[in-house]
Motif scaffolding. Sequence first.
Motif, PDB file in Angstrom:
ATOM      1  N   SER A  70      36.149 -14.353 150.396  1.00 41.86           N
ATOM      2  CA  SER A  70      35.796 -14.378 151.721  1.00 41.86           C
ATOM      3  C   SER A  70      35.785 -16.082 152.150  1.00 41.86           C
ATOM      4  CB  SER A  70      34.358 -14.045 151.996  1.00 41.86           C
ATOM      5  OG  SER A  70      33.454 -14.478 151.502  1.00 41.86           O
ATOM      6  N   GLY A  71      35.538 -16.798 151.142  1.00 41.98           N
ATOM      7  CA  GLY A  71      35.784 -18.312 151.434  1.00 41.98           C
ATOM      8  C   GLY A  71      36.771 -19.038 151.078  1.00 41.98           C
ATOM      9  N   LEU A  72      38.002 -18.380 150.339  1.00 46.82           N
ATOM     10  CA  LEU A  72      38.993 -18.857 149.767  1.00 46.82           C
ATOM     11  C   LEU A  72      40.084 -19.773 150.657  1.00 46.82           C
ATOM     12  CD1 LEU A  72      40.262 -19.068 146.822  1.00 46.82           C
ATOM     13  CD2 LEU A  72      41.540 -17.161 147.620  1.00 46.82           C
ATOM     14  N   TRP A  73      39.788 -19.334 151.863  1.00 48.43           N
ATOM     15  CA  TRP A  73      40.683 -19.894 152.895  1.00 48.43           C
ATOM     16  C   TRP A  73      39.833 -20.564 154.046  1.00 48.43           C
ATOM     17  CZ3 TRP A  73      45.330 -21.473 151.555  1.00 48.43           C
ATOM     18  CH2 TRP A  73      46.350 -20.792 150.526  1.00 48.43           C
ATOM     19  N   ASP A  74      38.838 -20.983 153.628  1.00 50.01           N
ATOM     20  CA  ASP A  74      38.035 -21.603 154.833  1.00 50.01           C
ATOM     21  C   ASP A  74      38.802 -23.023 155.307  1.00 50.01           C
ATOM     22  OD1 ASP A  74      36.005 -19.879 154.682  1.00 50.01           O
ATOM     23  OD2 ASP A  74      34.571 -21.074 153.710  1.00 50.01           O
ATOM     24  N   THR A  75      39.407 -23.212 154.360  1.00 55.62           N
ATOM     25  CA  THR A  75      40.281 -24.484 154.806  1.00 55.62           C
ATOM     26  C   THR A  75      41.735 -24.213 154.760  1.00 55.62           C
ATOM     27  OG1 THR A  75      38.778 -26.229 153.808  1.00 55.62           O
ATOM     28  CG2 THR A  75      40.844 -27.230 154.110  1.00 55.62           C
ATOM     29  N   PRO A  76      42.688 -24.539 155.686  1.00 58.11           N
ATOM     30  CA  PRO A  76      43.827 -23.946 155.997  1.00 58.11           C
ATOM     31  C   PRO A  76      45.060 -24.484 154.982  1.00 58.11           C
ATOM     32  CG  PRO A  76      43.374 -25.356 157.740  1.00 58.11           C
ATOM     33  CD  PRO A  76      42.142 -25.119 156.920  1.00 58.11           C
ATOM     34  N   ILE A  77      44.804 -25.621 154.436  1.00 58.01           N
ATOM     35  CA  ILE A  77      45.719 -26.273 153.645  1.00 58.01           C
ATOM     36  C   ILE A  77      45.029 -26.695 152.374  1.00 58.01           C
ATOM     37  CG2 ILE A  77      47.225 -28.274 152.946  1.00 58.01           C
ATOM     38  CD1 ILE A  77      47.697 -28.532 155.968  1.00 58.01           C
ATOM     39  N   VAL A  78      45.530 -25.941 151.106  1.00 61.45           N
ATOM     40  CA  VAL A  78      45.108 -26.321 149.867  1.00 61.45           C
ATOM     41  C   VAL A  78      46.118 -26.469 148.778  1.00 61.45           C
ATOM     42  CG1 VAL A  78      43.820 -25.126 147.846  1.00 61.45           C
ATOM     43  CG2 VAL A  78      43.512 -24.280 150.132  1.00 61.45           C
ATOM     44  N   LEU A  79      45.714 -27.832 148.139  1.00 60.56           N
ATOM     45  CA  LEU A  79      46.537 -28.371 147.167  1.00 60.56           C
ATOM     46  C   LEU A  79      46.146 -27.856 145.781  1.00 60.56           C
ATOM     47  CD1 LEU A  79      47.015 -30.534 149.344  1.00 60.56           C
ATOM     48  CD2 LEU A  79      47.225 -32.314 147.821  1.00 60.56           C
ATOM     49  N   ALA A  80      46.811 -27.141 145.091  1.00 61.98           N
ATOM     50  CA  ALA A  80      46.430 -26.507 143.816  1.00 61.98           C
ATOM     51  C   ALA A  80      47.039 -27.206 142.394  1.00 61.98           C
ATOM     52  CB  ALA A  80      46.747 -25.223 143.951  1.00 61.98           C
ATOM     53  N   ALA A  81      46.392 -27.377 141.677  1.00 61.13           N
ATOM     54  CA  ALA A  81      46.724 -28.006 140.289  1.00 61.13           C
ATOM     55  C   ALA A  81      47.316 -26.733 139.506  1.00 61.13           C
ATOM     56  CB  ALA A  81      45.966 -28.723 139.525  1.00 61.13           C
ATOM     57  N   THR A  82      48.397 -26.832 139.018  1.00 63.04           N
ATOM     58  CA  THR A  82      49.097 -26.072 138.179  1.00 63.04           C
ATOM     59  C   THR A  82      49.316 -26.303 136.831  1.00 63.04           C
ATOM     60  OG1 THR A  82      51.247 -26.917 138.691  1.00 63.04           O
ATOM     61  CG2 THR A  82      50.694 -24.953 140.138  1.00 63.04           C
TER      62      THR A  82
ATOM     63  N   LEU B 122      51.631 -35.079 153.255  1.00 61.61           N
ATOM     64  CA  LEU B 122      51.228 -34.008 153.917  1.00 61.61           C
ATOM     65  C   LEU B 122      49.872 -34.231 154.191  1.00 61.61           C
ATOM     66  CD1 LEU B 122      51.292 -30.995 155.007  1.00 61.61           C
ATOM     67  CD2 LEU B 122      51.000 -30.296 152.535  1.00 61.61           C
ATOM     68  N   VAL B 123      49.107 -34.557 153.069  1.00 57.40           N
ATOM     69  CA  VAL B 123      47.600 -34.963 153.172  1.00 57.40           C
ATOM     70  C   VAL B 123      47.379 -35.792 154.221  1.00 57.40           C
ATOM     71  CG1 VAL B 123      45.623 -35.962 152.020  1.00 57.40           C
ATOM     72  CG2 VAL B 123      46.964 -34.255 151.016  1.00 57.40           C
ATOM     73  N   GLU B 124      48.317 -36.979 154.407  1.00 55.48           N
ATOM     74  CA  GLU B 124      48.032 -37.950 155.512  1.00 55.48           C
ATOM     75  C   GLU B 124      48.293 -37.276 156.727  1.00 55.48           C
ATOM     76  OE1 GLU B 124      49.688 -42.672 155.442  1.00 55.48           O
ATOM     77  OE2 GLU B 124      51.330 -41.072 155.351  1.00 55.48           O
ATOM     78  N   THR B 125      49.190 -36.647 157.037  1.00 50.46           N
ATOM     79  CA  THR B 125      49.627 -36.088 158.193  1.00 50.46           C
ATOM     80  C   THR B 125      48.438 -35.199 158.705  1.00 50.46           C
ATOM     81  OG1 THR B 125      51.851 -36.142 157.779  1.00 50.46           O
ATOM     82  CG2 THR B 125      51.170 -34.791 159.523  1.00 50.46           C
ATOM     83  N   ALA B 126      47.796 -34.172 157.799  1.00 43.93           N
ATOM     84  CA  ALA B 126      46.688 -33.285 158.072  1.00 43.93           C
ATOM     85  C   ALA B 126      45.534 -34.271 158.369  1.00 43.93           C
ATOM     86  CB  ALA B 126      46.426 -32.419 156.789  1.00 43.93           C
ATOM     87  N   ILE B 127      45.231 -35.048 157.935  1.00 42.59           N
ATOM     88  CA  ILE B 127      43.877 -36.181 157.903  1.00 42.59           C
ATOM     89  C   ILE B 127      44.109 -36.769 159.369  1.00 42.59           C
ATOM     90  CG2 ILE B 127      42.654 -38.059 157.413  1.00 42.59           C
ATOM     91  CD1 ILE B 127      43.513 -37.487 154.639  1.00 42.59           C
ATOM     92  N   ALA B 128      45.432 -37.239 159.909  1.00 48.27           N
ATOM     93  CA  ALA B 128      45.457 -37.787 161.190  1.00 48.27           C
ATOM     94  C   ALA B 128      45.587 -36.745 162.269  1.00 48.27           C
ATOM     95  CB  ALA B 128      47.100 -38.422 161.110  1.00 48.27           C
TER      96      ALA B 128
ATOM     97  N   VAL C 125      42.127 -30.137 154.938  1.00 47.92           N
ATOM     98  CA  VAL C 125      42.821 -29.904 153.815  1.00 47.92           C
ATOM     99  C   VAL C 125      41.746 -30.038 152.553  1.00 47.92           C
ATOM    100  CG1 VAL C 125      43.262 -32.264 153.833  1.00 47.92           C
ATOM    101  CG2 VAL C 125      44.763 -31.044 152.205  1.00 47.92           C
ATOM    102  N   THR C 126      42.057 -29.387 151.343  1.00 49.00           N
ATOM    103  CA  THR C 126      41.037 -29.300 150.380  1.00 49.00           C
ATOM    104  C   THR C 126      41.833 -29.169 149.046  1.00 49.00           C
ATOM    105  OG1 THR C 126      38.883 -28.452 149.445  1.00 49.00           O
ATOM    106  CG2 THR C 126      40.659 -26.954 150.224  1.00 49.00           C
ATOM    107  N   VAL C 127      41.211 -29.190 147.758  1.00 48.31           N
ATOM    108  CA  VAL C 127      41.992 -29.124 146.624  1.00 48.31           C
ATOM    109  C   VAL C 127      41.356 -27.912 145.638  1.00 48.31           C
ATOM    110  CG1 VAL C 127      42.024 -30.424 144.323  1.00 48.31           C
ATOM    111  CG2 VAL C 127      42.764 -31.574 146.317  1.00 48.31           C
ATOM    112  N   ALA C 128      42.313 -27.337 145.017  1.00 52.41           N
ATOM    113  CA  ALA C 128      42.012 -26.378 143.810  1.00 52.41           C
ATOM    114  C   ALA C 128      42.028 -27.113 142.665  1.00 52.41           C
ATOM    115  CB  ALA C 128      42.574 -25.060 143.916  1.00 52.41           C
ATOM    116  N   PRO C 129      41.207 -27.868 141.923  1.00 52.21           N
ATOM    117  CA  PRO C 129      41.507 -28.616 140.853  1.00 52.21           C
ATOM    118  C   PRO C 129      41.765 -28.013 139.410  1.00 52.21           C
ATOM    119  CG  PRO C 129      39.279 -28.466 141.142  1.00 52.21           C
ATOM    120  CD  PRO C 129      39.731 -27.579 142.440  1.00 52.21           C
TER     121      PRO C 129
END
Length: 307
Positions: free
Chosen positions: A18-30, A118-124, A129-133
Amino acid sequence: MESGEAEQPQHTQEPDDSGLWDTPIVLAATPIGNLGDATDRLKRLLGTAEVIAAEDTRTARHLARALQVRFHARVVSLHEHNEAARSEELVEQARQGTRILVVSDAGMPSVSDPGFRLVETAIAAGVGVTVAPGASAVTTALALSGLPTDRFTFAGFVPRKAGERKKLLDRLAAEEWTTVLFESPHRIAATLREFAAALGEDRPAALARELTKRYEEVLRGGLGELAGVAAERHLRGEMVLVLGGGSTAGTGGEPMSLQELADVVLHRVAEGAKLKTAAKELGAAHAVPASKIYDAALARRRAEESS
């Protein structure tokens, strides 16, 4: 519960998304090598994203298959050549509520990989935007290096341009903190030899390759020793160089001799560079006429061929 009846586990349901996509942009480490390092969160994000922005779309699809994740997202490329334009497009989609997952080929997006713009553009634009470490080649190599970890810097890939490389070497000569760098396997022997000459043969370092993979290896010693090993063994695989602080090795080494410069040039030629180009770049980086380095490299090559 009746006496003697085994207690049943309390967490038998699927993870709550339910809270996985509270933030629309997620940077995920692979994973940087071992697929076992993929997190449950990464798998759930892959399976529920609407758009996956990937450094290489083929790699992203292969990762999902390897992790046995079914996904229905539209997969688009996000690399150094299109990141500026693509970022505007992705941020606008996120503003409209689209779930966007950002992945690189390995490790964390935006760390020496596409994602920063992308992060810079999103912040502006005021878009979340968030991170999945997850796995990181930087901290993995640092932890295995055996060098001080309380303070460190990350310098990214060793520059190829002579002027930028000279600035890096000048900074490293006075750097007291441990420094982590990336380098191509095709250039690592020449880079280590150049670093040894500029910073001192005994400057402590560690060279990590194939991290988390079956043939993971960490070589530790002075820069001169590592340069010799790299030249002899023709090392392959992803390379992370961890360099000890200058204070632990004293001041940098003496200026490189013509023979040392010629040795570095010939290493680069063996890896595909043109002799004149390599001599010019190295000459600019070390304030030595390119013609002298070129002539010394030719003489060194002829002597090796005749012997």
